[in-house]
Design a protein around this motif. Structure first.
Motif, PDB file in Angstrom:
ATOM      1  N   PHE A 182      -0.842   8.293   1.187  1.00 36.16           N
ATOM      2  CA  PHE A 182      -0.543   9.567   1.847  1.00 36.16           C
ATOM      3  C   PHE A 182      -1.734  10.516   1.741  1.00 36.16           C
ATOM      4  O   PHE A 182      -2.025  11.268   2.660  1.00 36.16           O
ATOM      5  N   GLU A 183      -2.413  10.455   0.601  1.00 41.78           N
ATOM      6  CA  GLU A 183      -3.551  11.359   0.402  1.00 41.78           C
ATOM      7  C   GLU A 183      -4.605  11.152   1.486  1.00 41.78           C
ATOM      8  O   GLU A 183      -5.271  12.083   1.915  1.00 41.78           O
ATOM      9  N   ASN A 184      -4.742   9.912   1.900  1.00 37.18           N
ATOM     10  CA  ASN A 184      -5.776   9.599   2.889  1.00 37.18           C
ATOM     11  C   ASN A 184      -5.291   9.692   4.328  1.00 37.18           C
ATOM     12  O   ASN A 184      -6.008   9.341   5.243  1.00 37.18           O
TER      13      ASN A 184
ATOM     14  N   VAL B   5      11.214   9.286   3.001  1.00 36.67           N
ATOM     15  CA  VAL B   5      11.676   7.975   2.538  1.00 36.67           C
ATOM     16  C   VAL B   5      11.041   7.649   1.191  1.00 36.67           C
ATOM     17  O   VAL B   5      11.717   7.211   0.259  1.00 36.67           O
ATOM     18  N   ALA B   6       9.744   7.878   1.090  1.00 33.62           N
ATOM     19  CA  ALA B   6       9.044   7.562  -0.157  1.00 33.62           C
ATOM     20  C   ALA B   6       9.637   8.361  -1.310  1.00 33.62           C
ATOM     21  O   ALA B   6       9.919   7.825  -2.381  1.00 33.62           O
TER      22      ALA B   6
ATOM     23  N   ALA C 150      11.878   7.027  -4.510  1.00 34.45           N
ATOM     24  CA  ALA C 150      11.314   7.185  -5.845  1.00 34.45           C
ATOM     25  C   ALA C 150      12.181   8.076  -6.730  1.00 34.45           C
ATOM     26  O   ALA C 150      12.005   8.106  -7.936  1.00 34.45           O
ATOM     27  N   SER C 151      13.117   8.778  -6.122  1.00 30.73           N
ATOM     28  CA  SER C 151      13.924   9.699  -6.925  1.00 30.73           C
ATOM     29  C   SER C 151      14.990   8.929  -7.702  1.00 30.73           C
ATOM     30  O   SER C 151      15.409   7.856  -7.287  1.00 30.73           O
ATOM     31  N   PRO C 152      15.402   9.484  -8.854  1.00 31.33           N
ATOM     32  CA  PRO C 152      16.349   8.769  -9.717  1.00 31.33           C
ATOM     33  C   PRO C 152      17.665   8.442  -9.002  1.00 31.33           C
ATOM     34  O   PRO C 152      18.279   7.432  -9.277  1.00 31.33           O
TER      35      PRO C 152
ATOM     36  N   HIS D 139       3.508   5.104  -3.013  1.00 27.66           N
ATOM     37  CA  HIS D 139       4.189   6.242  -3.627  1.00 27.66           C
ATOM     38  C   HIS D 139       5.315   5.766  -4.550  1.00 27.66           C
ATOM     39  O   HIS D 139       5.443   6.225  -5.679  1.00 27.66           O
ATOM     40  N   VAL D 140       6.117   4.836  -4.058  1.00 26.51           N
ATOM     41  CA  VAL D 140       7.233   4.338  -4.861  1.00 26.51           C
ATOM     42  C   VAL D 140       6.697   3.610  -6.099  1.00 26.51           C
ATOM     43  O   VAL D 140       7.221   3.762  -7.206  1.00 26.51           O
TER      44      VAL D 140
END
Ligand code: ADP
Ligand code: MG
Length: 480
Positions: free
Chosen positions: A146-148, A165-166, A170-172, A201-202
């Motif tokens: 995402f940074e790029n 989505v990411a 990744a959230s609990p 990210h995940v």
């Protein structure tokens, strides 16, 4: 393609020509490479050779179709080289594959001609892929984060959706915001980049989550393998513990019936279990050819986000960011030039930039606009949209609300003469036609008239903002 009638004895009588077949396969393997060979050709068997017809079998319908369309001609040619008596080749589906116990398929002794063990020796069933983090990592491009990713108008929806989505995955609580996420757009516009970014990210924020990223081709390959060695039930089971499944370029699945069917079932099962799915394609669900209706509608259930062709601003942004990353001082002029000219997609834009970088490193000094033009001549030519004079006339007439016929008429009233001059000016700018050629297209006018028109419009543009904008707008419309 109908399946020929066939009679198959259970115990195979040794087929004449088996040695030939082995050599044919060897030859084809050399031509297509190991991977294609293993995916498509290895499981073929000779059924019989009969009155000049060779019949070979494939384990599945899908595989049969694939081989018939992609390899049958070549197989026949090679085979005839071995045995001129063979005039025809058919590919049929293997009668009934006895359900092999898994162990049996796995423990078969490896041997030079033992295809079964060669297949099972392949790494990774899907679940192994999911569990073996190394595998996913190897499949992910480290630059595609995402940074790029540069966000602009054309991709902002797709980007925002991918981020959601990411973060959800990744959230609990593993909140699934919309399912599936369907990303679509032309080639080189960042679909794969966004999918990898989700996976990264995940991986970073919730390493325990199981993520599978597969190209549609890999998916098909896995599926075919499953059909060959296990039941399709198992295939679905393999996904059970997956949290996020991403399949790239599903347009390659469309039209391939059995794979589509399986994909559909797998897909439904996963959605029902609250697993997140991300899919990409080059077209929207409704435009994907050869897709079954229920599949189409199901794919559209979640969020459908399209990535539009790049704009000048986005292209410039991407160039600036890439140049920064590579610590390069690229003159602003050169970047603007590239952003202006390389309009096809981001991949080509990057290609152009890389070429310039390589050149700068080679000659050890900054690149100028002229040397960039020289260096990229071929690319630039390919990116030139071929605009015709007819298109220009039509667009200009429409824009200034005059009849198309006025483009070639001899009326000199300014209300029609000015648009005509604009069209001539654009014809000179946007096509490679000579002045006399352009004159002919405008009702047989002299080349000096065209020259005059070009000069006149240039002068006017310099002082008349409104006209300058009109011309710029027309130019963009014609070139997009
Ligand atoms: P697609 O899968 O849509 O064909 P890719 O994701 O492979 O396209 O993108 C092609 C190239 O362009 C990749 O190198 C990618 O990093 C780059 N790219 C595309 N869009 C962007 C963007 N918005 N910002 C930065 N790089 C991008
Ligand atoms: Mg891609």
């Amino acid at each position: 393609m109908g399946e020929p009638a066939r009679s198959k004895g259970v115990d195979d009588v040794p087929t004449p020509g088996i040695g030939e077949w082995g050599r044919v396969l060897e030859r084809l393997k050399e031509e297509v490479g190991d991977t294609a060979y293993r995916s498509w050709l290895q499981s073929l068997r000779v059924e019989r050779i009969d009155a000049g017809e060779a019949v070979i079998t494939a384990p599945t319908r899908f595989l049969r179709n694939w081989v018939a369309t992609h390899y049958a001609d070549r197989l026949l040619t090679l085979w005839r080289g071995e045995n001129p008596a063979i005039a025809r080749l058919s590919v049929i589906v293997e009668a009934h594959l006895p359900v092999r116990p898994r162990e049996e398929a796995r423990v078969e002794k490896p041997g030079p001609s033992d295809t079964a063990s060669a297949i099972t020796a392949e790494p990774a069933s899907l679940i192994e892929i999911a569990e073996d983090k190394g595998h996913l990592l190897a499949a992910l491009d480290p630059r595609f984060t995402f940074e790029n990713f540069i966000v602009g108008k054309p991709n902002e929806l797709a980007h925002a959706a991918a981020r959601r989505v990411a973060e959800g995955c990744a959230s609990p609580v593993h909140a699934v915001p919309f399912n599936p996420l369907f990303l679509y757009g032309g080639v080189g516009l960042g679909k794969t980049h966004l999918m990898h970014a989700i996976a990264w990210h995940v991986r970073m924020h919730a390493p325990a989550r199981k993520v599978i990223y597969l190209s549609a081709e890999k998916f098909m390959y896995q599926f075919i393998r499953a059909l060959r060695f296990r039941s399709t039930m198992d295939f679905k089971d393999q996904f059970r513990s997956v949290d996020l499944l991403m399949i790239d370029d599903v347009q390659f699945i469309s039209g391939k019936e059995s794979t589509q069917e399986e994909f559909f079932h797998t897909f439904n099962a996963l959605v029902d279990q609250g697993r997140q799915i991300v899919i990409s394609a080059d077209k929207s669900p409704s435009d994907l050819a050869g897709l079954e209706e229920r599949m189409r509608s199901r794919l559209g259930w979640g969020l459908v986000a399209d990535i539009h062709p790049t704009t000048y601003e986005l292209r410039l942004g991407i160039l600036q960011s890439k140049a920064e990353q590579s610590d390069l001082h690229l003159p602003q002029k050169v970047m603007e030039f590239l952003a202006h000219k390389i309009v096809s997609n981001v991949r080509e834009l990057e290609g152009a930039l890389n070429r310039i970088i390589a050149q700068m490193q080679l000659i050890g000094r900054a690149i100028t606009l002229e040397s960039a033009q020289e260096l990229l001549r071929d690319l630039l030519r390919a990116n030139e949209r071929r605009v015709t004079i007819d298109e220009i006339q039509k667009q200009v007439a429409e824009h200034f609300n005059v009849k198309m016929a006025e483009m070639t008429s001899s009326r000199r009233a300014r209300i029609v003469a000015r648009p005509r001059q604009v069209a001539m000016y654009l014809a000179k700018q946007l096509t490679s036609r000579s002045l006399p050629e352009i004159g002919r297209k405008f009702g047989g006018r002299d080349h000096t008239t065209v020259m005059h028109a070009v000069k006149r419009i240039e002068e006017l543009i310099a002082g008349d903002r409104a006209l300058a904008e009109d011309v710029e707008l027309l130019r963009r419309m014609l070139q997009s």
